[in-house]
Design a protein around this motif. Structure first.
Motif, short mmCIF file in Angstrom:
data_model
loop_
_atom_site.label_atom_id
_atom_site.label_comp_id
_atom_site.label_asym_id
_atom_site.label_seq_id
_atom_site.Cartn_x
_atom_site.Cartn_y
_atom_site.Cartn_z
N ASN A 57 0.84 -1.19 0.00
CA ASN A 57 0.00 0.00 0.00
C ASN A 57 0.87 1.25 0.00
O ASN A 57 0.79 2.07 0.89
CB ASN A 57 -0.94 0.00 1.22
N GLU A 58 1.67 1.36 -1.01
CA GLU A 58 2.56 2.51 -1.13
C GLU A 58 2.19 3.26 -2.40
O GLU A 58 1.76 2.67 -3.38
CB GLU A 58 4.02 2.06 -1.23
N ALA A 59 2.39 4.56 -2.36
CA ALA A 59 2.12 5.37 -3.54
C ALA A 59 3.21 5.09 -4.57
O ALA A 59 4.36 4.85 -4.23
CB ALA A 59 2.12 6.84 -3.17
N PRO A 60 2.86 5.08 -5.85
CA PRO A 60 3.89 4.88 -6.87
C PRO A 60 4.88 6.02 -6.86
O PRO A 60 4.54 7.14 -6.45
CB PRO A 60 3.09 4.84 -8.18
N PRO A 61 6.11 5.76 -7.27
CA PRO A 61 7.10 6.84 -7.27
C PRO A 61 6.68 7.96 -8.21
O PRO A 61 6.11 7.71 -9.27
CB PRO A 61 8.38 6.17 -7.74
N VAL A 62 6.95 9.17 -7.80
CA VAL A 62 6.60 10.35 -8.59
C VAL A 62 7.86 10.84 -9.28
O VAL A 62 8.89 11.03 -8.63
CB VAL A 62 6.01 11.46 -7.69
N ALA A 63 7.78 11.06 -10.59
CA ALA A 63 8.93 11.55 -11.33
C ALA A 63 9.18 13.01 -10.98
O ALA A 63 8.25 13.80 -10.82
CB ALA A 63 8.69 11.40 -12.83
N ALA A 64 10.44 13.37 -10.87
CA ALA A 64 10.80 14.75 -10.59
C ALA A 64 10.46 15.60 -11.82
O ALA A 64 10.60 15.14 -12.96
CB ALA A 64 12.29 14.85 -10.28
N PRO A 65 10.00 16.82 -11.60
CA PRO A 65 9.68 17.68 -12.75
C PRO A 65 10.94 17.96 -13.57
O PRO A 65 12.02 18.12 -13.02
CB PRO A 65 9.11 18.95 -12.13
N LYS A 66 10.77 18.00 -14.88
CA LYS A 66 11.91 18.28 -15.75
C LYS A 66 12.21 19.77 -15.74
O LYS A 66 11.32 20.60 -15.72
CB LYS A 66 11.62 17.82 -17.17
N LYS A 67 13.48 20.06 -15.75
CA LYS A 67 13.91 21.46 -15.74
C LYS A 67 14.66 21.74 -17.03
O LYS A 67 15.31 20.87 -17.58
CB LYS A 67 14.82 21.73 -14.55
N THR A 68 14.55 22.98 -17.49
CA THR A 68 15.29 23.36 -18.69
C THR A 68 16.66 23.89 -18.26
O THR A 68 16.82 24.40 -17.16
CB THR A 68 14.55 24.44 -19.49
N ALA A 69 17.61 23.72 -19.12
CA ALA A 69 18.95 24.20 -18.82
C ALA A 69 18.98 25.71 -18.80
O ALA A 69 18.33 26.37 -19.60
CB ALA A 69 19.93 23.66 -19.86
N ALA A 70 19.73 26.26 -17.90
CA ALA A 70 19.87 27.72 -17.83
C ALA A 70 20.79 28.18 -18.95
O ALA A 70 21.71 27.48 -19.36
CB ALA A 70 20.45 28.11 -16.48
N LYS A 71 20.54 29.39 -19.45
CA LYS A 71 21.40 29.94 -20.49
C LYS A 71 22.73 30.34 -19.87
O LYS A 71 22.78 30.86 -18.76
CB LYS A 71 20.77 31.18 -21.12
N ALA A 72 23.80 30.05 -20.59
CA ALA A 72 25.12 30.42 -20.13
C ALA A 72 25.28 31.94 -20.21
O ALA A 72 24.84 32.57 -21.17
CB ALA A 72 26.18 29.74 -20.96
N LEU A 73 25.88 32.50 -19.20
CA LEU A 73 26.14 33.96 -19.22
C LEU A 73 27.32 34.21 -20.14
O LEU A 73 28.31 33.52 -20.09
CB LEU A 73 26.44 34.46 -17.83
N GLN A 74 27.16 35.20 -21.00
CA GLN A 74 28.25 35.55 -21.91
C GLN A 74 29.03 36.71 -21.32
O GLN A 74 28.46 37.68 -20.85
CB GLN A 74 27.71 35.95 -23.28
#
Length: 77
Positions: A57-74
């Motif tokens: 009686n365990e909840a199924p694992p929840v996937a972590a939300p996907k994150k977008t890559a941060a833009k590199a500072l120029q």
């Protein structure tokens, strides 16, 4: 519950089963999580019915939300 058979030559008292005496060739039910503790004694116990792979009686694992890559500072310069 899993089931095991006493294959030893003499009755044994099993505290885990309420201190009851188990007779040779008798089949008893044991908690699934304790099954390995019996069948690891091959001179005393034999598996009759292995634990079922029932979902707990365990909840199924929840996937972590996907994150977008941060833009590199120029660097200006």
């Amino acid at each position: 519950m899993a089931r095991v058979r006493l294959i030893g030559p003499e009755p044994v008292t099993v505290p885990e089963l309420g201190g009851r005496d188990v007779q040779p060739d008798e089949v008893v039910e044991v908690p699934d999580d304790r099954f390995e503790g019996y069948v690891c004694q091959p001179g005393t116990w034999k598996a009759v019915e292995e634990p079922k792979d029932e979902p707990k009686n365990e909840a199924p694992p929840v996937a972590a939300p996907k994150k977008t890559a941060a833009k590199a500072l120029q660097k200006e310069g």
